[in-house]
Enzyme design. Sequence first.
Site, PDB file in Angstrom:
ATOM      1  N   HIS A 160      30.311  66.875  16.627  1.00  0.00           N
ATOM      2  CA  HIS A 160      31.565  66.452  17.245  1.00  0.00           C
ATOM      3  C   HIS A 160      31.698  64.934  17.334  1.00  0.00           C
ATOM      4  O   HIS A 160      32.798  64.429  17.580  1.00  0.00           O
ATOM      5  CB  HIS A 160      31.695  67.064  18.647  1.00  0.00           C
ATOM      6  CG  HIS A 160      31.920  68.544  18.644  1.00  0.00           C
ATOM      7  ND1 HIS A 160      33.156  69.118  18.837  1.00  0.00           N
ATOM      8  CD2 HIS A 160      31.066  69.578  18.440  1.00  0.00           C
ATOM      9  CE1 HIS A 160      33.054  70.436  18.776  1.00  0.00           C
ATOM     10  NE2 HIS A 160      31.795  70.739  18.540  1.00  0.00           N
ATOM     11  N   ASP A 368      34.895  56.744  17.263  1.00  0.00           N
ATOM     12  CA  ASP A 368      35.092  58.058  17.864  1.00  0.00           C
ATOM     13  C   ASP A 368      35.024  59.120  16.781  1.00  0.00           C
ATOM     14  O   ASP A 368      35.513  58.900  15.664  1.00  0.00           O
ATOM     15  CB  ASP A 368      36.457  58.129  18.557  1.00  0.00           C
ATOM     16  CG  ASP A 368      36.403  58.848  19.893  1.00  0.00           C
ATOM     17  OD1 ASP A 368      35.483  59.655  20.095  1.00  0.00           O
ATOM     18  OD2 ASP A 368      37.282  58.585  20.746  1.00  0.00           O
TER      19      ASP A 368
END
Length: 469
Positions: A160, A368
């Site tokens: 993730h 991110d």
Amino acid sequence: MARVVAVSNRVADPRKAAAGGLAVALGETLNATGGLWMGWSGKIVEGAEGGRPGEGELKVQQAGNVTLATLDLSREDHDTYYLGYANRVLWPVFHYRLDLADFNTAYLAGYRRVNQLFARQLLPLLKPDDLVWVHDYHLIPLAAELRKLGCNNRIGFFLHIPLPPPLILAALPGHEWLVGALFAYDVVGFQSEADAQHFSRYVQSEAHAEVVGPDLYRAFGRTVLARSFPIGIDVDEFAALTHGKEARETYETMREQYSKRQLLVGIDRLDYSKGLPHRIRAFQELLASYPESRRSATLIQIASPTREDVDAYMDIRRELEHLCGQINGDYGELDWMPVRYIHRTLARKRLPGLCRAARVALVTPLRDGMNLVAKEYIAAQDPGDPGVLVLSRFAGAAEQLREALLVNPYDTQGTARAIHQALNMPLEERQARHQALLHRIRTHDVHWWRRSFLEALEHVDAAARQRAA
């Protein structure tokens, strides 16, 4: 489809709407297949022996059609596996922050020990045809530990967070072992094409992997399918929240209080990867370079607490509070405060109302994996009068959301110019950009993400590829 078994660091009840995140993503499939979800309970057991590592007691309960299996951790295991290796080593390295990594050898020992514990407890719960889906950096070696115990199930892994370029990854002590453990999986998924390319370059240069087909790599005696599966949101679910009582109240309050202002919003965890000081400096530059924005633009910055026992987070909190105070002191008026800084978590049901009220969303992380706030902001907008997304090019979402205003968060003046452009964008352009962005997040939503990954895992011929290796 076979039963799906999800494994992650933490477990959530998928029946609870507030669970969000992974629970929303996995809930439908786990319910449909009578699935199992295993992870840490969130509890730390000190124990009679000073919290020394133990086997851990497995607790099993039903959540509707889903079985939840949780393990408590000893104090030592929690501190070395979770606080130590996961959050003081892997998190900073994978976010390109080698300067913040603490390469304590005790952390790696705890990380391996807890993954072995998860494997021992999970194996007796598995059925021969289960599809096992492991999530995130906490559990990278789990499949390798399961294979050692004789597990032949198809096992997939999804990262993730970002995967750094080969040279940064190679700075991690034991990087060969860590990446080699990924080859115990049948499918490895990444958030972005950039991450998948980093993996490809690393395994070919460092592990001398052979490319044996599209996204297929052979090394360490095994073959793995590795590609990007960008995660999405449930667009209809989040859009529907905008009509809920809490969201409407938030929207109406914001519209009333800021009727004479242009509202900007940032919604983040207080994490050094989110680039919050850089964002505040860009807003400060906006006020300095574009005087017309003074008494007009107001930034609401929500920074939810996270990992506050790690020194780097305390440092960034102090820096952020200093910057916000400085801007408010330099530019604030009796009836206008440039920055409203909130160090609390905003209830999920209120988020859509805040997003809908904001003319501009600032999603400007330094790095991110994806950043779902960007997609939630799009889903919450009024198509007739939508706001503008200012998005860091270093967020995984930037690969998909090309109609946002993409910025380099390290470029303070450039980001300020983009914010000014967003605040003054004509309605027709805002509508066109929003329409394109909404189409993108609908096409690749959370259901597409889950379906595409599990289809890849279900159809990969693990036995044949193992023989070929």
